[in-house]
Design a protein around this motif. Structure first.
Motif, PDB file in Angstrom:
ATOM      1  N   GLU A 217       0.835  -1.202   0.000  1.00 37.02           N
ATOM      2  CA  GLU A 217       0.000   0.000   0.000  1.00 37.02           C
ATOM      3  C   GLU A 217       0.873   1.258   0.000  1.00 37.02           C
ATOM      4  OE1 GLU A 217      -3.093   0.355  -0.431  1.00 37.02           O
ATOM      5  OE2 GLU A 217      -4.120  -1.473   0.191  1.00 37.02           O
ATOM      6  N   ASP A 218       1.918   1.229   0.795  1.00 32.89           N
ATOM      7  CA  ASP A 218       2.820   2.379   0.871  1.00 32.89           C
ATOM      8  C   ASP A 218       3.512   2.607  -0.470  1.00 32.89           C
ATOM      9  OD1 ASP A 218       4.210   4.449   2.458  1.00 32.89           O
ATOM     10  OD2 ASP A 218       5.977   3.208   2.095  1.00 32.89           O
ATOM     11  N   ALA A 219       3.957   1.524  -1.101  1.00 32.63           N
ATOM     12  CA  ALA A 219       4.625   1.637  -2.399  1.00 32.63           C
ATOM     13  C   ALA A 219       3.663   2.144  -3.467  1.00 32.63           C
ATOM     14  CB  ALA A 219       5.203   0.279  -2.809  1.00 32.63           C
ATOM     15  N   ALA A 220       2.414   1.683  -3.422  1.00 34.33           N
ATOM     16  CA  ALA A 220       1.415   2.131  -4.395  1.00 34.33           C
ATOM     17  C   ALA A 220       1.135   3.620  -4.240  1.00 34.33           C
ATOM     18  CB  ALA A 220       0.128   1.320  -4.237  1.00 34.33           C
ATOM     19  N   ARG A 221       1.052   4.089  -2.992  1.00 35.65           N
ATOM     20  CA  ARG A 221       0.822   5.521  -2.752  1.00 35.65           C
ATOM     21  C   ARG A 221       1.951   6.366  -3.331  1.00 35.65           C
ATOM     22  NH1 ARG A 221      -1.303   3.834   2.284  1.00 35.65           N
ATOM     23  NH2 ARG A 221       0.757   3.981   3.238  1.00 35.65           N
ATOM     24  N   LYS A 222       3.156   5.804  -3.341  1.00 37.21           N
ATOM     25  CA  LYS A 222       4.310   6.529  -3.880  1.00 37.21           C
ATOM     26  C   LYS A 222       4.391   6.425  -5.401  1.00 37.21           C
ATOM     27  CE  LYS A 222       7.016   5.887   0.344  1.00 37.21           C
ATOM     28  NZ  LYS A 222       8.172   5.195   0.977  1.00 37.21           N
ATOM     29  N   GLY A 223       3.454   5.684  -6.006  1.00 33.59           N
ATOM     30  CA  GLY A 223       3.396   5.601  -7.460  1.00 33.59           C
ATOM     31  C   GLY A 223       4.220   4.502  -8.082  1.00 33.59           C
ATOM     32  N   GLU A 268       0.129   6.419 -12.560  1.00 31.67           N
ATOM     33  CA  GLU A 268      -0.278   6.248 -11.165  1.00 31.67           C
ATOM     34  C   GLU A 268      -0.696   4.806 -10.898  1.00 31.67           C
ATOM     35  OE1 GLU A 268      -1.991  10.734 -10.160  1.00 31.67           O
ATOM     36  OE2 GLU A 268      -3.408   9.103 -10.602  1.00 31.67           O
ATOM     37  N   THR A 269      -0.602   4.414  -9.620  1.00 29.32           N
ATOM     38  CA  THR A 269      -1.005   3.072  -9.185  1.00 29.32           C
ATOM     39  C   THR A 269      -2.099   3.195  -8.144  1.00 29.32           C
ATOM     40  OG1 THR A 269       1.177   2.115  -9.635  1.00 29.32           O
ATOM     41  CG2 THR A 269      -0.227   0.923  -8.092  1.00 29.32           C
ATOM     42  N   SER A 270      -3.093   2.351  -8.246  1.00 33.46           N
ATOM     43  CA  SER A 270      -4.231   2.403  -7.329  1.00 33.46           C
ATOM     44  C   SER A 270      -3.873   1.836  -5.966  1.00 33.46           C
ATOM     45  CB  SER A 270      -5.399   1.595  -7.903  1.00 33.46           C
ATOM     46  OG  SER A 270      -5.109   0.200  -7.840  1.00 33.46           O
ATOM     47  N   SER A 271      -4.712   2.120  -4.983  1.00 33.51           N
ATOM     48  CA  SER A 271      -4.636   1.398  -3.720  1.00 33.51           C
ATOM     49  C   SER A 271      -5.231   0.012  -3.956  1.00 33.51           C
ATOM     50  CB  SER A 271      -5.402   2.144  -2.627  1.00 33.51           C
ATOM     51  OG  SER A 271      -6.751   2.331  -3.009  1.00 33.51           O
ATOM     52  N   GLY A 276     -13.334 -10.629  -4.858  1.00 36.26           N
ATOM     53  CA  GLY A 276     -13.502 -12.026  -4.463  1.00 36.26           C
ATOM     54  C   GLY A 276     -12.397 -12.461  -3.526  1.00 36.26           C
ATOM     55  N   GLU A 277     -11.655 -13.498  -3.929  1.00 32.07           N
ATOM     56  CA  GLU A 277     -10.560 -14.027  -3.114  1.00 32.07           C
ATOM     57  C   GLU A 277      -9.240 -13.322  -3.398  1.00 32.07           C
ATOM     58  OE1 GLU A 277     -10.420 -16.472  -0.820  1.00 32.07           O
ATOM     59  OE2 GLU A 277     -12.559 -16.926  -0.845  1.00 32.07           O
ATOM     60  N   ASN A 278      -9.251 -12.374  -4.321  1.00 29.29           N
ATOM     61  CA  ASN A 278      -8.003 -11.762  -4.768  1.00 29.29           C
ATOM     62  C   ASN A 278      -7.875 -10.306  -4.342  1.00 29.29           C
ATOM     63  OD1 ASN A 278      -7.211 -14.125  -6.178  1.00 29.29           O
ATOM     64  ND2 ASN A 278      -8.525 -13.536  -7.887  1.00 29.29           N
ATOM     65  N   LEU A 279      -6.628  -9.900  -4.117  1.00 31.95           N
ATOM     66  CA  LEU A 279      -6.300  -8.501  -3.878  1.00 31.95           C
ATOM     67  C   LEU A 279      -5.629  -7.978  -5.138  1.00 31.95           C
ATOM     68  CD1 LEU A 279      -6.472  -6.528  -1.401  1.00 31.95           C
ATOM     69  CD2 LEU A 279      -4.012  -6.873  -1.180  1.00 31.95           C
ATOM     70  N   VAL A 280      -6.089  -6.815  -5.616  1.00 31.13           N
ATOM     71  CA  VAL A 280      -5.667  -6.309  -6.916  1.00 31.13           C
ATOM     72  C   VAL A 280      -5.099  -4.898  -6.797  1.00 31.13           C
ATOM     73  CG1 VAL A 280      -6.541  -5.564  -9.174  1.00 31.13           C
ATOM     74  CG2 VAL A 280      -7.296  -7.739  -8.203  1.00 31.13           C
ATOM     75  N   PHE A 281      -4.040  -4.624  -7.570  1.00 30.78           N
ATOM     76  CA  PHE A 281      -3.501  -3.277  -7.743  1.00 30.78           C
ATOM     77  C   PHE A 281      -3.461  -2.988  -9.242  1.00 30.78           C
ATOM     78  CE2 PHE A 281      -1.818  -4.467  -3.638  1.00 30.78           C
ATOM     79  CZ  PHE A 281      -1.828  -3.292  -2.898  1.00 30.78           C
ATOM     80  N   ILE A 282      -3.663  -1.723  -9.619  1.00 30.00           N
ATOM     81  CA  ILE A 282      -3.681  -1.329 -11.028  1.00 30.00           C
ATOM     82  C   ILE A 282      -2.705  -0.188 -11.261  1.00 30.00           C
ATOM     83  CG2 ILE A 282      -5.080  -0.315 -12.878  1.00 30.00           C
ATOM     84  CD1 ILE A 282      -7.524  -1.526 -11.426  1.00 30.00           C
ATOM     85  N   SER A 283      -1.896  -0.301 -12.309  1.00 28.35           N
ATOM     86  CA  SER A 283      -1.048   0.806 -12.773  1.00 28.35           C
ATOM     87  C   SER A 283      -1.560   1.234 -14.140  1.00 28.35           C
ATOM     88  CB  SER A 283       0.421   0.377 -12.870  1.00 28.35           C
ATOM     89  OG  SER A 283       0.971   0.145 -11.592  1.00 28.35           O
ATOM     90  N   LEU A 284      -2.030   2.475 -14.239  1.00 28.31           N
ATOM     91  CA  LEU A 284      -2.604   2.961 -15.492  1.00 28.31           C
ATOM     92  C   LEU A 284      -1.504   3.379 -16.459  1.00 28.31           C
ATOM     93  CD1 LEU A 284      -5.249   3.695 -16.995  1.00 28.31           C
ATOM     94  CD2 LEU A 284      -4.961   6.020 -16.101  1.00 28.31           C
ATOM     95  N   ARG A 285      -1.594   2.869 -17.686  1.00 29.03           N
ATOM     96  CA  ARG A 285      -0.627   3.246 -18.715  1.00 29.03           C
ATOM     97  C   ARG A 285      -1.157   4.356 -19.612  1.00 29.03           C
ATOM     98  NH1 ARG A 285       1.005  -1.277 -22.264  1.00 29.03           N
ATOM     99  NH2 ARG A 285      -0.382  -2.768 -21.261  1.00 29.03           N
ATOM    100  N   GLU A 286      -2.436   4.232 -20.006  1.00 29.04           N
ATOM    101  CA  GLU A 286      -2.983   5.220 -20.938  1.00 29.04           C
ATOM    102  C   GLU A 286      -4.502   5.272 -20.810  1.00 29.04           C
ATOM    103  OE1 GLU A 286      -2.058   6.351 -25.575  1.00 29.04           O
ATOM    104  OE2 GLU A 286      -2.547   4.254 -25.128  1.00 29.04           O
ATOM    105  N   LYS A 287      -5.034   6.467 -21.029  1.00 29.52           N
ATOM    106  CA  LYS A 287      -6.483   6.653 -21.048  1.00 29.52           C
ATOM    107  C   LYS A 287      -6.809   7.550 -22.239  1.00 29.52           C
ATOM    108  CE  LYS A 287      -8.455   7.255 -17.043  1.00 29.52           C
ATOM    109  NZ  LYS A 287      -8.894   7.953 -15.793  1.00 29.52           N
ATOM    110  N   LYS A 288      -7.640   7.048 -23.155  1.00 31.08           N
ATOM    111  CA  LYS A 288      -7.943   7.788 -24.381  1.00 31.08           C
ATOM    112  C   LYS A 288      -9.424   8.129 -24.464  1.00 31.08           C
ATOM    113  CE  LYS A 288      -4.347   6.072 -27.526  1.00 31.08           C
ATOM    114  NZ  LYS A 288      -4.105   5.363 -28.817  1.00 31.08           N
TER     115      LYS A 288
END
Length: 332
Positions: A217-223, A268-271, A276-288
């Motif tokens: 979580e700390d690493a994600a907050r730092k991007g 940026e990276t999400s919290s 379900g049974e999984n914990l997920v993090f997302i790093s956005l590359r592009e939004k068009k």
């Protein structure tokens, strides 16, 4: 003869480790190695027992009190203990201050909030407990974290209520400056990290899992990118899945995943998100493409976000002030 260490604000964790060690080896034990309870810490005159700290650790790590007892016995460095001890002192300072103000949060108030959560999700208490377990949490730990959030909110209202208010002009200004966070109809390309919580918990144990998730979580907050988060998991023997997604249409995203992607900017990276049974993090590359939602549809969400940010900043300032003025006594 009992000695006392009195110090303003922070106190040495080494003294704390020594006090715990003395409790383990000098105090008679009962049954299966349990420590006979006693006051080992006093904050502004409020006596804190070792069992209270042990229960706090159990809640923080999502483990039983017995496992927390074993966990504390194995601590061999200041670095490992400091985050838990700092959190415990902060919680205690907030609680003592609320007691002084006559604004303590009661057990009944906490239970009423949980009742509301259960009703809103149309589930039973037992289903709620099982949902928490899937996320690596105990019901008792969740309840105490909820209490802490309620206490912080109440303290801010009591001491800084007017300072966290947000004007209509501030809400509109934020909207104008952040339209790309309120788009619909866009296409997104992103990298997704997924880790199965049950498998990870079985692999490293609940205490170690909570510790590594806090680091993520700390690493994600730092991007940091999800690939870096994946390496952190692998170092602990946990094998996550990392995949590239997209371009994905906004209309094909659902729930918290849609909300997270919508709020991210490229790089940026999400919290964490529980799916379900999984914990997920997302790093956005592009939004068009896409278009921003009308201001009236998002203004209350923006106001809530800004109040939340100001409240968090206010809590940090209040706790810093409380620590600077605190009289903390460690009994050895």
């Amino acid at each position: 003869m009992r000695r006392h260490l009195v110090k303003r604000s922070r106190f040495s964790v080494k003294w704390f480790i020594l006090s715990v060690t003395l409790l383990f080896f000098l105090v008679p034990r009962v049954g299966a190695g349990r420590v006979v309870d006693g006051i080992f810490l006093t904050v502004n005159g409020e006596g804190i027992t070792f069992s209270e700290f042990r229960e706090f650790v159990a809640g923080r790590l999502g483990i039983s009190v017995g496992d927390a007892d074993s966990y504390l016995r194995k601590i061999d460095s200041e670095e490992k203990l400091r985050p838990l001890l700092d959190d415990f002192i902060n919680v205690t300072l907030v609680r003592v201050k609320l007691k002084e103000l006559g604004e303590s949060v009661s057990d009944e108030e906490v239970e009423r909030v949980i009742d509301g959560i259960v009703r809103e999700n149309n589930i039973t208490r037992e289903q709620f407990r099982k949902a928490l377990e899937r996320e690596g949490l105990t019901y008792e730990g969740y309840r105490e974290r909820l209490r802490e959030d309620m206490e912080k909110s109440r303290l801010v209202r009591a001491l800084r209520g007017k300072e966290v208010l947000v004007t209509d002009d501030e809400v509109r200004e934020y909207y104008v400056s952040n339209r790309d966070r309120f788009l619909v109809g866009y296409e997104a390309t992103f990298d997704l990290l997924s880790v199965n919580l049950s498998q990870a918990r079985d692999r490293v144990g609940p205490a170690a899992l909570r510790e590594v998730l806090a680091r993520l979580e700390d690493a994600a907050r730092k991007g940091e990118h999800v690939s870096s988060l994946a390496e952190m998991l692998k170092e602990r023997g946990i094998q996550p899945e990392v995949s590239s997604m997209g371009p994905v249409a906004e209309g094909d995203l659902r729930g918290e995943l849609k909300e997270a992607v919508g709020e991210l900017r490229p790089g940026e990276t999400s919290s964490s998100i529980v799916l379900g049974e999984n914990l997920v993090f997302i790093s956005l590359r592009e939004k068009k493409g896409g278009r921003p939602l009308p201001f009236d549809e998002v203004k209350e969400k923006i106001r809530e976000e800004l109040v939340g940010k100001r409240s968090l900043a206010a809590v940090r300032e209040i706790i810093k002030d409380l620590r600077e003025k605190a009289l903390i006594r460690v009994n050895l």
